[in-house]
Enzyme design. Structure first.
Site, PDB file in Angstrom:
ATOM      1  N   ASP A 106       0.865  -1.184   0.000  1.00  0.00           N
ATOM      2  CA  ASP A 106       0.000   0.000   0.000  1.00  0.00           C
ATOM      3  C   ASP A 106       0.899   1.232   0.000  1.00  0.00           C
ATOM      4  O   ASP A 106       1.315   1.706  -1.053  1.00  0.00           O
ATOM      5  CB  ASP A 106      -0.911  -0.090   1.227  1.00  0.00           C
ATOM      6  N   PHE A 155     -10.116  -0.484   0.332  1.00  0.00           N
ATOM      7  CA  PHE A 155      -9.730  -1.494   1.310  1.00  0.00           C
ATOM      8  C   PHE A 155     -10.299  -2.843   0.884  1.00  0.00           C
ATOM      9  O   PHE A 155     -11.510  -3.008   0.781  1.00  0.00           O
ATOM     10  CB  PHE A 155     -10.218  -1.115   2.713  1.00  0.00           C
ATOM     11  N   VAL A 156      -9.427  -3.788   0.623  1.00  0.00           N
ATOM     12  CA  VAL A 156      -9.874  -5.088   0.103  1.00  0.00           C
ATOM     13  C   VAL A 156      -9.660  -6.199   1.138  1.00  0.00           C
ATOM     14  O   VAL A 156      -8.808  -6.087   2.023  1.00  0.00           O
ATOM     15  CB  VAL A 156      -9.142  -5.450  -1.210  1.00  0.00           C
ATOM     16  N   ASP A 162      -7.342  -9.524   5.566  1.00  0.00           N
ATOM     17  CA  ASP A 162      -8.418  -9.556   6.563  1.00  0.00           C
ATOM     18  C   ASP A 162      -9.064  -8.201   6.803  1.00  0.00           C
ATOM     19  O   ASP A 162      -8.510  -7.154   6.469  1.00  0.00           O
ATOM     20  CB  ASP A 162      -7.856 -10.031   7.905  1.00  0.00           C
TER      21      ASP A 162
END
Ligand code: 5GP
Length: 184
Positions: A106, A155-156, A162
């Site tokens: 990220d 946000f995956v 998780d």
């Protein structure tokens, strides 16, 4: 009826088939680049355990496996850049060929810290495989040699990733419904 994890997913960004296809391609690249060499794959826990397990079965290179666990201080969805090693490698990597396996890059801060830490142990070579990256967000230079997919800045979860320790077992990468955060 029992609610399944899939019901919490708003959108699937990468299907299981797309991920498997790409991992097979990346494994072929590794096989070519490391022909005749022995490699240590270093998985970054917890997220990378799924990538490691699937990648491993496409690889024909002579590989060993080790894991590191790190935690970055900060909230669940924001990295602070301060990294703590919770579990270190089991063995010395001096003179060895290392490929770090990451689920997602990220800001790049976690990876950057790890690479500096590993480079100080004098491996013969040090490369990175990352399944996902969020290119808009990369704040520091991250030399990812083997790259799966660039995804948008969302946000995956799934495929090892998780939200509050859940959803890691989904075989695809998806985005949670907003209601899921509201419930937490
Ligand atoms: P970075 O230091 O590159 O900003 O953060 C990397 C770490 O943040 C990843 O290893 C992962 O644990 C977490 N992370 C970053 N983006 C996401 C995301 O979209 N979903 C999940 N579940 N974790 C993420």
């Amino acid at each position: 009826m029992l609610r399944s994890l899939d019901d919490d997913i708003e959108e699937i960004l990468l299907s299981s088939e797309e991920i498997q296809q790409r991992l097979a391609e990346l494994a072929a690249e590794l096989d070519r680049d490391y022909a005749g060499k022995r490699v240590i794959l270093v998985g970054v826990l917890k997220g990378a355990f799924v990538v490691m397990a699937d990648l491993a079965r496409y690889l024909r290179t002579d590989v060993e496996f080790d894991f590191m666990a790190v935690s970055s201080y900060g909230s669940a969805t924001q990295t602070s850049g301060v990294v703590r090693i919770l579990k270190d490698l089991d063995r010395d990597i001096a003179g060895r060929h290392i490929v770090v396996v990451e689920d997602i890059v990220d800001s790049g801060l976690t990876l950057n810290y790890l690479l500096r830490n590993l480079a100080a142990r004098h491996p013969a070579s040090l490369e990175v495989l990352a399944l996902l990256s969020k290119p808009d967000q990369v704040r520091v230079e991250t030399p990812v040699r083997y790259h799966g997919f660039a995804i948008p800045n969302r946000f995956v979860v799934g495929y090892g990733l998780d939200y509050a320790e859940r959803y890691r077992n989904l075989p695809y990468i998806g985005v949670l419904k907003p209601g899921v955060y509201a419930e937490a």
